[in-house]
Design a protein around this motif. Structure first.
Motif, PDB file in Angstrom:
ATOM      1  N   HIS A  37       0.833  -1.198   0.000  1.00  0.00           N
ATOM      2  CA  HIS A  37       0.000   0.000   0.000  1.00  0.00           C
ATOM      3  C   HIS A  37       0.876   1.260   0.000  1.00  0.00           C
ATOM      4  N   GLN A  38       0.235   2.414  -0.020  1.00  0.00           N
ATOM      5  CA  GLN A  38       0.961   3.667  -0.205  1.00  0.00           C
ATOM      6  C   GLN A  38       1.957   3.957   0.925  1.00  0.00           C
ATOM      7  N   PHE A  39       1.614   3.537   2.150  1.00  0.00           N
ATOM      8  CA  PHE A  39       2.536   3.770   3.261  1.00  0.00           C
ATOM      9  C   PHE A  39       3.810   2.924   3.102  1.00  0.00           C
ATOM     10  N   GLY A  40       3.632   1.681   2.680  1.00  0.00           N
ATOM     11  CA  GLY A  40       4.771   0.806   2.438  1.00  0.00           C
ATOM     12  C   GLY A  40       5.608   1.279   1.263  1.00  0.00           C
ATOM     13  N   ARG A  41       4.930   1.716   0.207  1.00  0.00           N
ATOM     14  CA  ARG A  41       5.659   2.188  -0.977  1.00  0.00           C
ATOM     15  C   ARG A  41       6.487   3.428  -0.660  1.00  0.00           C
ATOM     16  N   LYS A  42       5.925   4.298   0.190  1.00  0.00           N
ATOM     17  CA  LYS A  42       6.644   5.506   0.579  1.00  0.00           C
ATOM     18  C   LYS A  42       7.920   5.148   1.345  1.00  0.00           C
ATOM     19  N   ALA A  43       7.801   4.200   2.289  1.00  0.00           N
ATOM     20  CA  ALA A  43       8.964   3.772   3.063  1.00  0.00           C
ATOM     21  C   ALA A  43       9.993   3.089   2.164  1.00  0.00           C
ATOM     22  N   LYS A  44       9.519   2.231   1.262  1.00  0.00           N
ATOM     23  CA  LYS A  44      10.414   1.529   0.345  1.00  0.00           C
ATOM     24  C   LYS A  44      11.167   2.512  -0.539  1.00  0.00           C
ATOM     25  N   SER A  45      10.455   3.511  -1.033  1.00  0.00           N
ATOM     26  CA  SER A  45      11.082   4.522  -1.886  1.00  0.00           C
ATOM     27  C   SER A  45      12.169   5.281  -1.127  1.00  0.00           C
ATOM     28  N   ALA A  46      11.910   5.592   0.143  1.00  0.00           N
ATOM     29  CA  ALA A  46      12.895   6.317   0.950  1.00  0.00           C
ATOM     30  C   ALA A  46      14.153   5.475   1.164  1.00  0.00           C
ATOM     31  N   VAL A  47      13.959   4.188   1.448  1.00  0.00           N
ATOM     32  CA  VAL A  47      15.094   3.282   1.658  1.00  0.00           C
ATOM     33  C   VAL A  47      15.930   3.155   0.388  1.00  0.00           C
ATOM     34  N   GLU A  48      15.259   3.002  -0.755  1.00  0.00           N
ATOM     35  CA  GLU A  48      15.992   2.824  -2.009  1.00  0.00           C
ATOM     36  C   GLU A  48      16.698   4.106  -2.440  1.00  0.00           C
ATOM     37  N   THR A  49      16.109   5.256  -2.121  1.00  0.00           N
ATOM     38  CA  THR A  49      16.786   6.524  -2.402  1.00  0.00           C
ATOM     39  C   THR A  49      18.051   6.643  -1.567  1.00  0.00           C
ATOM     40  N   ALA A  50      17.966   6.254  -0.300  1.00  0.00           N
ATOM     41  CA  ALA A  50      19.148   6.271   0.574  1.00  0.00           C
ATOM     42  C   ALA A  50      20.222   5.333   0.044  1.00  0.00           C
ATOM     43  N   GLY A 233      16.761 -10.570  -0.740  1.00  0.00           N
ATOM     44  CA  GLY A 233      17.020 -11.908  -0.253  1.00  0.00           C
ATOM     45  C   GLY A 233      18.305 -12.059   0.531  1.00  0.00           C
ATOM     46  N   ALA A 234      19.090 -10.982   0.649  1.00  0.00           N
ATOM     47  CA  ALA A 234      20.385 -11.066   1.320  1.00  0.00           C
ATOM     48  C   ALA A 234      20.275 -10.950   2.836  1.00  0.00           C
ATOM     49  N   ARG A 235      19.193 -10.315   3.323  1.00  0.00           N
ATOM     50  CA  ARG A 235      19.073 -10.102   4.768  1.00  0.00           C
ATOM     51  C   ARG A 235      17.605  -9.989   5.159  1.00  0.00           C
ATOM     52  N   SER A 236      17.071 -11.049   5.701  1.00  0.00           N
ATOM     53  CA  SER A 236      15.680 -11.033   6.134  1.00  0.00           C
ATOM     54  C   SER A 236      15.535 -10.248   7.422  1.00  0.00           C
ATOM     55  N   SER A 237      14.627  -9.314   7.438  1.00  0.00           N
ATOM     56  CA  SER A 237      14.292  -8.472   8.595  1.00  0.00           C
ATOM     57  C   SER A 237      13.737  -7.173   8.047  1.00  0.00           C
ATOM     58  N   THR A 238      12.679  -6.689   8.670  1.00  0.00           N
ATOM     59  CA  THR A 238      12.116  -5.412   8.246  1.00  0.00           C
ATOM     60  C   THR A 238      13.179  -4.328   8.329  1.00  0.00           C
ATOM     61  N   GLU A 239      13.336  -3.568   7.274  1.00  0.00           N
ATOM     62  CA  GLU A 239      14.388  -2.555   7.214  1.00  0.00           C
ATOM     63  C   GLU A 239      14.221  -1.508   8.320  1.00  0.00           C
ATOM     64  N   ASN A 240      15.344  -1.094   8.856  1.00  0.00           N
ATOM     65  CA  ASN A 240      15.382  -0.057   9.892  1.00  0.00           C
ATOM     66  C   ASN A 240      15.322   1.305   9.190  1.00  0.00           C
ATOM     67  N   VAL A 241      14.131   1.643   8.732  1.00  0.00           N
ATOM     68  CA  VAL A 241      13.949   2.775   7.808  1.00  0.00           C
ATOM     69  C   VAL A 241      14.556   4.065   8.341  1.00  0.00           C
ATOM     70  N   HIS A 242      14.188   4.461   9.551  1.00  0.00           N
ATOM     71  CA  HIS A 242      14.614   5.758  10.075  1.00  0.00           C
ATOM     72  C   HIS A 242      16.132   5.821  10.244  1.00  0.00           C
ATOM     73  N   SER A 243      16.727   4.713  10.675  1.00  0.00           N
ATOM     74  CA  SER A 243      18.179   4.691  10.857  1.00  0.00           C
ATOM     75  C   SER A 243      18.910   4.680   9.512  1.00  0.00           C
ATOM     76  N   ILE A 244      18.331   4.005   8.528  1.00  0.00           N
ATOM     77  CA  ILE A 244      18.927   4.007   7.186  1.00  0.00           C
ATOM     78  C   ILE A 244      18.936   5.422   6.621  1.00  0.00           C
ATOM     79  N   LEU A 245      17.833   6.133   6.791  1.00  0.00           N
ATOM     80  CA  LEU A 245      17.770   7.518   6.318  1.00  0.00           C
ATOM     81  C   LEU A 245      18.749   8.393   7.108  1.00  0.00           C
ATOM     82  N   GLY A 246      18.872   8.117   8.411  1.00  0.00           N
ATOM     83  CA  GLY A 246      19.826   8.860   9.225  1.00  0.00           C
ATOM     84  C   GLY A 246      21.258   8.604   8.795  1.00  0.00           C
TER      85      GLY A 246
END
Length: 377
Positions: A37-50, A233-246
């Motif tokens: 959904h849009q909330f997930g896509r927004k987070a995914k986009s932020a992670v991939e931009t980082a 597939g390299a690392r299973s675990s929900t991404e640490n979005v805020h820390s990745i952006l930081g």
């Protein structure tokens, strides 16, 4: 009493801009990157931009960057992959590496029956390049060389280019723990033959609990644990979005200000060395930490002419935070494996202290520290 922090090789203060970005992200960017959904896509986009931003700093592509929980996990992921996925049968390292490498190599030696060889180091902690070439030429087994770019205790800078040339000459893979270098030195991964690096955000004024591994394009990555197949597939675990952006923000700030920060911290380190030598000409510097061309400008490992088991404690009580670096010191059963390896027993028994600096360190803090050291000695 104002606290003085001189332990920046252990961790660094988070930059205010990084904190602000992470705070906003926690409020507004809370979706799970795996959700469609849009909330997930927004987070995914932020992670991939980082990921793209971080990759650009090293002149590599985004898929070559894998986010981890820090440098230790990145080292483990790389070393385990080398053996379990890439067919490495032999690892060459040194006895003064970070324990994230040393302990992992010992585990792989015992559990996977790999051959583990140690390259010689001299009394200053410098790698013996001639011995490394002898080791590389000595076996036709598929080999990985694992040597850290900057030693976390004595600050020695590895001659990366020379090591990379040797590895390429003998068809060996090359991994470098670059945790103490990232954010402090430029590293173009297209200019040398490094196959893998490890990094950790909290060493360059980013958050703890996040880092990344670089796997050169063409190497598949076998995960160390399984679940949701994140990170391709390299690392299973929900991404640490805020820390990745930081981490992305902290790295950008560090690289944008690299030369100005380096010049400022180098002056502080030189001043500190000069003032220490005024106290006593018998004060020595471990490794190459007083050599501005061959060591990190952020680290100075000082060996005092006496054994004082209470020095670290006394500095702490005075509000001055530093790290111990003696092979036998109060509060540590094992002491420094690095100093134990490079120093003679008599010198290793003396009290050594690692002082490490950042852009937030001030001359006034150095002056206060010098006064307190005079009192304690």
């Amino acid at each position: 009493m104002k606290a003085i922090y001189l332990d920046n090789a252990a961790t660094t203060k988070i930059d205010a801009e990084v904190l602000n970005l992470m705070y906003i992200s926690m409020q507004e960017n809370f979706g799970n990157p795996s959700s469609t959904h849009q909330f997930g896509r927004k987070a995914k986009s932020a992670v991939e931009t980082a990921r793209k931003n971080i990759a650009k700093h090293f002149n590599v592509t985004a898929p070559e960057i894998i986010f981890t929980a820090g440098g230790t996990e990145a080292d483990n992921l790389i070393l385990n992959n080398a053996v379990l996925n890439l067919g490495v049968q032999r690892i060459i390292t040194s006895k003064i590496e970070h324990h994230a490498v040393l302990h992992t190599c010992k585990f792989l030696e015992k559990s996977k029956n790999i051959t583990l060889d140690y390259v010689n180091v001299d009394e200053f902690g410098s790698i013996d390049l001639l011995h490394l070439e002898v080791l590389l030429a000595d076996s036709e087994a598929k080999t990985l060389v694992s040597l850290m770019y900057i030693n976390n205790e004595i600050g020695n800078i590895l001659p990366l280019d020379e090591i990379a040339v040797l590895c390429k000459k003998y068809n060996a893979l090359f991994h470098s723990d670059t945790v103490q270098a990232i954010g402090h030195y430029n590293l173009d991964l297209q200019e040398n033959s490094i196959d893998f690096i490890a990094a950790s955000a909290h060493k360059f004024h980013g958050p703890k609990g996040v880092g990344f591994a670089f796997f050169k394009k063409g190497f598949g990555v076998l995960p160390m644990f399984y679940g949701g197949d994140q990170e391709r597939g390299a690392r299973s675990s929900t991404e640490n979005v805020h820390s990745i952006l930081g981490m992305d923000k902290a790295l950008t700030i560090a690289i944008d200000n690299l030369y100005a920060d380096k010049e400022y911290i180098e002056k502080l380190k030189l001043y500190f060395i000069t003032e220490l030598q005024k106290i006593s000409k018998s004060i020595q510097f471990n490794g190459l930490s007083s050599d501005f061309k061959k060591s990190s400008y952020t680290i100075l490992n000082v060996r005092f002419p006496v054994k004082n088991d209470m020095l670290l404690f006394s500095l702490d009580m005075a509000g001055i935070a530093v790290s111990g670096g003696s092979a036998c010191q109060s509060g540590s059963n094992k002491g420094s494996h690095v100093l134990a390896e490079i120093l003679k027993d008599e010198e290793a028994d003396k009290t050594s202290v690692r002082f490490s600096f950042s852009k937030y360190t001030t001359k006034e803090e150095i002056d206060t520290t010098i006064i307190k050291i005079k009192e304690l000695l």
